[in-house]
Motif scaffolding. Structure first.
Motif, PDB file in Angstrom:
ATOM      1  N   LYS A 132      43.486  55.867  48.617  1.00  0.00           N
ATOM      2  CA  LYS A 132      42.811  56.627  49.685  1.00  0.00           C
ATOM      3  C   LYS A 132      42.158  57.894  49.158  1.00  0.00           C
ATOM      4  O   LYS A 132      41.159  58.368  49.696  1.00  0.00           O
ATOM      5  CB  LYS A 132      43.835  57.010  50.767  1.00  0.00           C
ATOM      6  N   ASP A 133      42.739  58.484  48.105  1.00  0.00           N
ATOM      7  CA  ASP A 133      42.186  59.735  47.576  1.00  0.00           C
ATOM      8  C   ASP A 133      40.970  59.502  46.673  1.00  0.00           C
ATOM      9  O   ASP A 133      40.463  60.429  46.050  1.00  0.00           O
ATOM     10  CB  ASP A 133      43.268  60.526  46.829  1.00  0.00           C
ATOM     11  N   GLY A 134      40.510  58.250  46.599  1.00  0.00           N
ATOM     12  CA  GLY A 134      39.303  57.964  45.825  1.00  0.00           C
ATOM     13  C   GLY A 134      39.573  57.556  44.386  1.00  0.00           C
ATOM     14  O   GLY A 134      38.675  57.061  43.698  1.00  0.00           O
ATOM     15  N   SER A 135      40.809  57.752  43.934  1.00  0.00           N
ATOM     16  CA  SER A 135      41.122  57.360  42.555  1.00  0.00           C
ATOM     17  C   SER A 135      41.372  55.846  42.489  1.00  0.00           C
ATOM     18  O   SER A 135      41.472  55.182  43.525  1.00  0.00           O
ATOM     19  CB  SER A 135      42.342  58.132  42.050  1.00  0.00           C
ATOM     20  N   SER A 136      41.466  55.338  41.287  1.00  0.00           N
ATOM     21  CA  SER A 136      41.711  53.898  41.142  1.00  0.00           C
ATOM     22  C   SER A 136      42.786  53.655  40.086  1.00  0.00           C
ATOM     23  O   SER A 136      43.067  54.532  39.255  1.00  0.00           O
ATOM     24  CB  SER A 136      40.425  53.171  40.779  1.00  0.00           C
ATOM     25  N   LEU A 137      43.372  52.482  40.157  1.00  0.00           N
ATOM     26  CA  LEU A 137      44.462  52.127  39.247  1.00  0.00           C
ATOM     27  C   LEU A 137      44.233  50.723  38.725  1.00  0.00           C
ATOM     28  O   LEU A 137      43.734  49.852  39.451  1.00  0.00           O
ATOM     29  CB  LEU A 137      45.789  52.107  40.010  1.00  0.00           C
ATOM     30  N   ASP A 138      44.655  50.492  37.495  1.00  0.00           N
ATOM     31  CA  ASP A 138      44.561  49.149  36.924  1.00  0.00           C
ATOM     32  C   ASP A 138      45.631  48.245  37.547  1.00  0.00           C
ATOM     33  O   ASP A 138      46.691  48.715  37.970  1.00  0.00           O
ATOM     34  CB  ASP A 138      44.821  49.184  35.416  1.00  0.00           C
ATOM     35  N   ALA A 139      45.336  46.953  37.568  1.00  0.00           N
ATOM     36  CA  ALA A 139      46.337  45.948  37.938  1.00  0.00           C
ATOM     37  C   ALA A 139      46.794  45.246  36.667  1.00  0.00           C
ATOM     38  O   ALA A 139      45.987  45.008  35.764  1.00  0.00           O
ATOM     39  CB  ALA A 139      45.725  44.933  38.892  1.00  0.00           C
ATOM     40  N   VAL A 140      48.085  44.939  36.613  1.00  0.00           N
ATOM     41  CA  VAL A 140      48.619  44.175  35.481  1.00  0.00           C
ATOM     42  C   VAL A 140      49.109  42.825  36.012  1.00  0.00           C
ATOM     43  O   VAL A 140      49.807  42.782  37.030  1.00  0.00           O
ATOM     44  CB  VAL A 140      49.789  44.910  34.794  1.00  0.00           C
ATOM     45  N   THR A 141      48.711  41.753  35.350  1.00  0.00           N
ATOM     46  CA  THR A 141      49.145  40.412  35.745  1.00  0.00           C
ATOM     47  C   THR A 141      50.324  39.983  34.876  1.00  0.00           C
ATOM     48  O   THR A 141      50.289  40.135  33.648  1.00  0.00           O
ATOM     49  CB  THR A 141      47.995  39.394  35.551  1.00  0.00           C
ATOM     50  N   PHE A 142      51.366  39.482  35.540  1.00  0.00           N
ATOM     51  CA  PHE A 142      52.543  38.959  34.848  1.00  0.00           C
ATOM     52  C   PHE A 142      52.681  37.474  35.174  1.00  0.00           C
ATOM     53  O   PHE A 142      52.388  37.059  36.303  1.00  0.00           O
ATOM     54  CB  PHE A 142      53.826  39.652  35.335  1.00  0.00           C
ATOM     55  N   THR A 143      53.146  36.716  34.188  1.00  0.00           N
ATOM     56  CA  THR A 143      53.372  35.294  34.463  1.00  0.00           C
ATOM     57  C   THR A 143      54.743  34.860  33.943  1.00  0.00           C
ATOM     58  O   THR A 143      55.347  35.507  33.086  1.00  0.00           O
ATOM     59  CB  THR A 143      52.326  34.377  33.782  1.00  0.00           C
ATOM     60  N   ARG A 144      55.140  33.737  34.470  1.00  0.00           N
ATOM     61  CA  ARG A 144      56.359  33.085  33.981  1.00  0.00           C
ATOM     62  C   ARG A 144      56.174  31.584  34.155  1.00  0.00           C
ATOM     63  O   ARG A 144      55.766  31.138  35.238  1.00  0.00           O
ATOM     64  CB  ARG A 144      57.560  33.565  34.789  1.00  0.00           C
TER      65      ARG A 144
END
Ligand SMILES: CC(C)(COP(=O)(O)OP(=O)(O)OC[C@H]1O[C@@H](n2cnc3c(N)ncnc32)[C@H](O)[C@@H]1OP(=O)(O)O)[C@@H](O)C(=O)NCCC(=O)NCCS
Length: 159
Positions: free
Chosen positions: A144-156
């Motif tokens: 909401k504050d305009g910043s962004s974050l990476d997503a990390v994908t995990f698998t099994r």
């Protein structure tokens, strides 16, 4: 209270609004009509109730957490996992991840995956359950504050 009421109680308690990860009642109820969506609710006593016909919850049920997943052709994705703060650190999250594994296998899944915002403390639980990171999506989550974050994908893989 029905299952959606219980899940909304857990969502309201478990998700920090800062991250914008909480689902609305509309998002949840729209998803639950799809045949690809499954969940388990877990009570404070550690008993996990499945979605579908076997999912009766007694009147005295105390909702502590839930897991929500989507199955598509041999792949099952973790969409949400949440445990209310007062019930954390007792293994309920781990128990829900075990339910995910067993239920997904019974539905024919061989590949499990999940995506989380980078540095989510839930990573410890995912690694304890045998998930490994396989990729990163840069700036995937918008806050909401305009910043962004990476997503990390995990698998099994289920063998
Ligand atoms: C992530 C979350 C679901 C974890 O719930 P939890 O009930 O506290 O999880 P657990 O108690 O099962 O696991 C936490 C700990 O036990 C470990 N653990 C629990 N049972 C275990 C077992 N049988 N074997 C090995 N490790 C185990 C976990 O690795 C972790 O270690 P720690 O206690 O040293 O921190 C909870 O913190 C939460 O709801 N967070 C907010 C919502 C969120 O961010 N969800 C993820 C994105 S959708």
């Amino acid at each position: 209270m029905d299952h959606i009421d219980h899940m909304m109680t857990i969502i309201a308690d478990a998700f920090d609004p800062h991250w914008g990860e909480a689902w609305t009642r509309r998002q949840l109820s729209d998803s639950l009509v799809l045949p690809t969506i499954f969940y388990r609710l877990i009570g404070g006593d550690g008993v996990a109730v499945p979605s579908g016909p076997g999912g009766h919850v007694p009147d005295e049920f105390v909702p502590a957490g839930f897991i929500l997943t989507r199955h598509v052709r041999g792949e099952e994705e973790l969409l949400l996992i949440a445990v209310r703060p007062g019930y954390r650190g007792r293994g309920l999250g781990f128990a829900l991840m075990k339910c995910f594994e067993v239920d997904a296998r019974n539905r024919g899944a061989v590949h499990l995956f999940l995506e989380m915002r980078i540095n989510n403390p839930a990573e410890k639980l995912y690694r304890a359950c045998g998930y490994l990171p396989v990729g990163k999506r840069r700036d995937y989550y918008r806050l909401k504050d305009g910043s962004s974050l990476d997503a990390v994908t995990f698998t099994r893989e289920l063998t």
